[in-house]
Design an enzyme around this catalytic site. Structure first.
Site, mmCIF file in Angstrom:
data_model
loop_
_atom_site.group_PDB
_atom_site.id
_atom_site.type_symbol
_atom_site.label_atom_id
_atom_site.label_comp_id
_atom_site.label_asym_id
_atom_site.label_seq_id
_atom_site.Cartn_x
_atom_site.Cartn_y
_atom_site.Cartn_z
ATOM 1 N N LYS A 52 0.890 -1.939 0.059
ATOM 2 C CA LYS A 52 -0.326 0.554 -0.443
ATOM 3 C C LYS A 52 0.648 0.974 0.325
ATOM 4 O O LYS A 52 0.225 2.291 -0.924
ATOM 5 C CB LYS A 52 -1.545 -0.116 0.911
ATOM 6 C CG LYS A 52 -2.440 -1.295 1.367
ATOM 7 C CD LYS A 52 -2.983 -1.425 2.726
ATOM 8 C CE LYS A 52 -3.709 -2.754 1.924
ATOM 9 N NZ LYS A 52 -4.245 -3.069 3.531
ATOM 10 N N GLN A 96 -4.425 -1.439 9.475
ATOM 11 C CA GLN A 96 -4.896 -3.516 9.080
ATOM 12 C C GLN A 96 -5.373 -4.128 10.201
ATOM 13 O O GLN A 96 -4.670 -4.270 11.186
ATOM 14 C CB GLN A 96 -2.915 -3.445 8.448
ATOM 15 C CG GLN A 96 -2.842 -4.805 8.060
ATOM 16 C CD GLN A 96 -3.600 -4.672 6.150
ATOM 17 O OE1 GLN A 96 -3.909 -3.364 6.048
ATOM 18 N NE2 GLN A 96 -3.905 -5.619 6.255
ATOM 19 N N ASP A 119 -10.962 2.130 4.306
ATOM 20 C CA ASP A 119 -11.139 1.325 3.900
ATOM 21 C C ASP A 119 -12.508 0.400 3.664
ATOM 22 O O ASP A 119 -12.901 -0.444 3.615
ATOM 23 C CB ASP A 119 -11.189 0.296 4.931
ATOM 24 C CG ASP A 119 -9.548 -0.369 5.267
ATOM 25 O OD1 ASP A 119 -9.171 -1.237 3.841
ATOM 26 O OD2 ASP A 119 -9.130 -0.765 5.438
HETATM 27 N N1 GUN Z 1 -6.922 -7.216 6.416
HETATM 28 C C1 GUN Z 1 -7.283 -7.780 5.148
HETATM 29 N N2 GUN Z 1 -7.737 -7.277 4.295
HETATM 30 C C2 GUN Z 1 -7.875 -5.740 4.674
HETATM 31 C C3 GUN Z 1 -8.035 -4.252 4.250
HETATM 32 O O1 GUN Z 1 -8.640 -4.235 2.855
HETATM 33 N N3 GUN Z 1 -8.288 -3.726 4.653
HETATM 34 C C4 GUN Z 1 -7.146 -3.509 6.622
HETATM 35 N N4 GUN Z 1 -7.401 -2.611 6.436
HETATM 36 N N5 GUN Z 1 -6.740 -4.832 6.646
HETATM 37 C C5 GUN Z 1 -7.248 -5.902 5.659
#
Ligand code: GUN
Length: 293
Positions: A52, A96, A119
């Site tokens: 990211k 996350q 998100d």
């Molecule tokens: N863990 C697995 N997929 C995601 C996501 O799309 N966003 C976040 N914040 N954590 C995750």
């Protein structure tokens, strides 16, 4: 059979976002800024967050990574969320997941200002999505919808079977396929671990979105000829022949299903690369205050 190339589509979208960022900067606008909060050292989370941050650099965003050890308290993490909510330079941020067991994930997500929730996990965004109002749509469902759009795959009136009912993929993608729009207007069935007659239901499907997290669950005899298959699975399976010691396995037994499919996504290189660009798009929208003022 057409292989859906998520890597190529995501590269194209990244280019589109980068061009828009250049224009914003050239006209004196603010550089979009994404922050990511990472707790602990889980291998998968480390990889995703690094990807990211790298994607932010590639499209010209600012990014900030905030790290905590896995013994961080819920109070400390809530204070961090509060700081990010108030930081005017940060347009959007993510925490996350998964978080350590002693932290209530729902409480953390609800503490995020929904206007910065790129998100799309906050109940306000989830609720707005379910009634068709402008909102941040979470990255994986948005990526799936974008692949269907870019490959011009018909969805109206089609039988769409979603395998899995998670809050991150199954439920939101089912809601999007149901929306009165393209891609959408499908007749949607959501299957899960308690579903009876799963094989028969899958064999009726024009589109199958597999998001169970069970490696190679969907076999060749569970699909009809001409099916469209979107494989969301990314389970790490031990593999001594790989340098990392594992390979990524999808939810679809590709060798059996691909010969019967009209369209299919590979793993890796299908849905995976799309999720990151969807997050970049949400950050751009947040920077432009396009969804919330
Ligand atoms: N863990 C697995 N997929 C995601 C996501 O799309 N966003 C976040 N914040 N954590 C995750």
């Amino acid at each position: 059979m057409i292989l859906i190339d998520g890597k190529a589509v995501s590269a194209q979208i990244k280019k589109e976002i980068a061009e828009e960022v250049l224009q914003i900067k050239a006209s004196g606008g603010k550089t979009p800024h994404l922050a990511a909060v990472l707790v602990g050292h889980d291998g998968g989370s480390e990889t995703y967050v690094a990807a990211k941050v790298k994607a932010c650099e590639e499209v010209g965003f600012k990014s900030s990574l905030i790290r905590y050890e896995s013994d961080v308290t819920e109070t400390e993490l809530l204070a961090c969320v509060d700081r990010l909510n108030k930081d005017a330079d940060i347009d959007g941020f993510i925490v996350q997941l998964p978080l350590p067991k002693h932290i209530d994930e729902d409480k953390i997500i609800e503490a995020i200002d929904y206007r910065k929730d790129v998100d799309g996990f906050h109940p306000v965004n989830v609720g707005r999505r379910s009634i068709g109002l402008p909102c941040f749509i979470s990255a994986t469902p948005a990526g799936i919808i974008e692949l269907l759009r870019r490959y011009e795959i018909p969805t109206q009136g089609k039988n769409c079977v979603v395998l899995g009912r998670s809050n991150i993929v199954g439920k939101p993608v089912a809601s999007l396929m149901l929306q009165k729009a393209y891609p959408g207007d499908a007749t949607v069935t959501v299957c899960h671990s308690r579903t009876a007659n799963l094989k028969e239901i899958c064999r009726q499907a024009d589109i199958i979105i597999a998001a169970l997290g069970v490696p190679e669950f969907l076999k060749g005899d569970m699909v009809k000829e001409g099916v469209v298959v979107i494989d969301v699975g990314t389970t790490r399976v031990p593999d001594a022949s790989k340098k990392s010691g594992f390979r990524l396995s999808g939810d679809v037994k590709f060798d059996e299903v691909a010969p019967k499919a009209a369209f299919i996504t590979p793993v890796p290189g299908g849905v995976g690369p799309m999720t990151i660009v969807s997050l970049m798009r949400n950050t751009l929208l947040a920077g432009k205050r396009e969804i919330y003022k």
